[in-house]
Write a protein that holds these residues in place. Sequence first.
Motif, PDB file in Angstrom:
ATOM      1  N   THR A  90     -17.541   7.379  -7.454  1.00  0.00           N
ATOM      2  CA  THR A  90     -17.847   7.899  -6.002  1.00  0.00           C
ATOM      3  C   THR A  90     -16.617   9.097  -5.663  1.00  0.00           C
ATOM      4  O   THR A  90     -17.304   9.787  -4.505  1.00  0.00           O
ATOM      5  N   ASP A  91     -15.893   9.207  -6.726  1.00  0.00           N
ATOM      6  CA  ASP A  91     -14.873  10.286  -6.166  1.00  0.00           C
ATOM      7  C   ASP A  91     -14.057  10.032  -4.855  1.00  0.00           C
ATOM      8  O   ASP A  91     -13.211  11.032  -4.528  1.00  0.00           O
ATOM      9  N   LEU A  92     -14.175   9.005  -4.600  1.00  0.00           N
ATOM     10  CA  LEU A  92     -12.914   8.711  -3.420  1.00  0.00           C
ATOM     11  C   LEU A  92     -11.845   7.501  -3.999  1.00  0.00           C
ATOM     12  O   LEU A  92     -11.991   7.068  -5.341  1.00  0.00           O
ATOM     13  N   PRO A  93     -10.857   7.714  -3.420  1.00  0.00           N
ATOM     14  CA  PRO A  93      -9.599   6.904  -3.885  1.00  0.00           C
ATOM     15  C   PRO A  93     -10.012   5.471  -4.019  1.00  0.00           C
ATOM     16  O   PRO A  93     -10.794   4.921  -3.195  1.00  0.00           O
ATOM     17  N   ARG A  94      -9.419   5.001  -5.068  1.00  0.00           N
ATOM     18  CA  ARG A  94      -9.772   3.623  -5.248  1.00  0.00           C
ATOM     19  C   ARG A  94      -8.990   2.752  -4.052  1.00  0.00           C
ATOM     20  O   ARG A  94      -9.375   1.641  -3.667  1.00  0.00           O
ATOM     21  N   PHE A  95      -7.917   3.009  -3.717  1.00  0.00           N
ATOM     22  CA  PHE A  95      -7.248   2.356  -2.558  1.00  0.00           C
ATOM     23  C   PHE A  95      -6.693   3.280  -1.632  1.00  0.00           C
ATOM     24  O   PHE A  95      -6.358   4.488  -1.931  1.00  0.00           O
ATOM     25  N   ASP A  96      -6.267   2.901  -0.329  1.00  0.00           N
ATOM     26  CA  ASP A  96      -5.751   3.826   0.446  1.00  0.00           C
ATOM     27  C   ASP A  96      -4.123   3.926   0.240  1.00  0.00           C
ATOM     28  O   ASP A  96      -3.379   2.842   0.192  1.00  0.00           O
ATOM     29  N   ALA A  97      -3.775   4.856  -0.153  1.00  0.00           N
ATOM     30  CA  ALA A  97      -2.260   4.947  -0.883  1.00  0.00           C
ATOM     31  C   ALA A  97      -1.694   6.199  -0.457  1.00  0.00           C
ATOM     32  O   ALA A  97      -2.193   7.244  -0.053  1.00  0.00           O
ATOM     33  N   VAL A  98      -0.260   6.347  -0.574  1.00  0.00           N
ATOM     34  CA  VAL A  98       0.784   7.354  -0.388  1.00  0.00           C
ATOM     35  C   VAL A  98       1.747   7.443  -1.232  1.00  0.00           C
ATOM     36  O   VAL A  98       2.216   6.447  -1.688  1.00  0.00           O
ATOM     37  N   LEU A 153       6.927   8.318   7.745  1.00  0.00           N
ATOM     38  CA  LEU A 153       5.757   8.928   8.622  1.00  0.00           C
ATOM     39  C   LEU A 153       4.505   8.393   7.976  1.00  0.00           C
ATOM     40  O   LEU A 153       3.706   7.530   8.462  1.00  0.00           O
ATOM     41  N   PRO A 154       4.377   8.989   6.479  1.00  0.00           N
ATOM     42  CA  PRO A 154       3.036   8.635   6.047  1.00  0.00           C
ATOM     43  C   PRO A 154       3.047   6.938   5.665  1.00  0.00           C
ATOM     44  O   PRO A 154       2.087   6.352   5.559  1.00  0.00           O
ATOM     45  N   LEU A 155       4.118   6.267   5.167  1.00  0.00           N
ATOM     46  CA  LEU A 155       4.257   5.006   5.031  1.00  0.00           C
ATOM     47  C   LEU A 155       4.021   4.236   6.009  1.00  0.00           C
ATOM     48  O   LEU A 155       3.294   3.044   6.002  1.00  0.00           O
ATOM     49  N   ALA A 156       4.721   4.487   7.303  1.00  0.00           N
ATOM     50  CA  ALA A 156       4.316   3.814   8.497  1.00  0.00           C
ATOM     51  C   ALA A 156       2.581   3.822   8.850  1.00  0.00           C
ATOM     52  O   ALA A 156       2.198   3.026   9.586  1.00  0.00           O
ATOM     53  N   ALA A 157       2.127   5.005   8.689  1.00  0.00           N
ATOM     54  CA  ALA A 157       0.797   5.345   8.732  1.00  0.00           C
ATOM     55  C   ALA A 157      -0.009   4.259   8.030  1.00  0.00           C
ATOM     56  O   ALA A 157      -1.135   3.600   8.455  1.00  0.00           O
ATOM     57  N   LEU A 158       0.296   4.229   6.701  1.00  0.00           N
ATOM     58  CA  LEU A 158      -0.507   3.407   5.720  1.00  0.00           C
ATOM     59  C   LEU A 158      -0.260   1.866   6.245  1.00  0.00           C
ATOM     60  O   LEU A 158      -1.079   1.029   6.037  1.00  0.00           O
ATOM     61  N   ALA A 159       0.867   1.698   6.748  1.00  0.00           N
ATOM     62  CA  ALA A 159       1.048   0.237   7.207  1.00  0.00           C
ATOM     63  C   ALA A 159       0.411  -0.132   8.199  1.00  0.00           C
ATOM     64  O   ALA A 159      -0.181  -1.398   8.472  1.00  0.00           O
ATOM     65  N   THR A 160       0.275   0.821   9.076  1.00  0.00           N
ATOM     66  CA  THR A 160      -0.801   0.748  10.406  1.00  0.00           C
ATOM     67  C   THR A 160      -2.411   0.541  10.104  1.00  0.00           C
ATOM     68  O   THR A 160      -2.898  -0.529  10.407  1.00  0.00           O
ATOM     69  N   ARG A 161      -2.768   1.293   9.159  1.00  0.00           N
ATOM     70  CA  ARG A 161      -3.998   1.242   8.501  1.00  0.00           C
ATOM     71  C   ARG A 161      -4.430  -0.151   7.883  1.00  0.00           C
ATOM     72  O   ARG A 161      -5.209  -0.642   8.146  1.00  0.00           O
TER      73      ARG A 161
END
Length: 155
Positions: free
Chosen positions: A33-41, A131-139
């Motif tokens: 799919t060319d998409l990331p396997r996981f939502d990750a930072v 900031l990106p870690l908190a955004a990941l936690a929110t998602r």
Amino acid sequence: MGIRTEYFAAPSDEVAATALRTPGGPADPDQRTDLPRFDAVAVPSMDPFIMLGGLAGVLSGRPYGEVTAHPRHGTLVCSGGDEGPWIVTVSQTLADDLASAAPTRLARAAREWSATAPHAVPPRQLAAALLPLAALATRAADLGHGLYCWTSLTE
């Protein structure tokens, strides 16, 4: 030798364990799919044990020893061997604290955390990581997923 850390969201330990089969980490794209396997930072130099323990203590106002005693703080989900990679859990308490923290709270936490970090890390660097870690936690919270850390040694 250093450490590479990627934090990612997954619905269960079993699904998180499948990230072990992605040699480049959980953000590596699926070949179909060319998409990331996981939502990750990627959060360089933020180990899931000591550094996140300090962050958890600052965000929760609880002692370091108490937050690191949490049964899901850095618990091994699976291992690729002595040289990694490894996948460990992030406590749900910390994930919830990150997801609910406003940017001003994260900036204040970065300043407090910097003062207690075992290695001198500037508050700006910590805030930039939070900031990106908190955004990941929110998602992750929105989907009912947990947070995990994929860790590997680097040269």
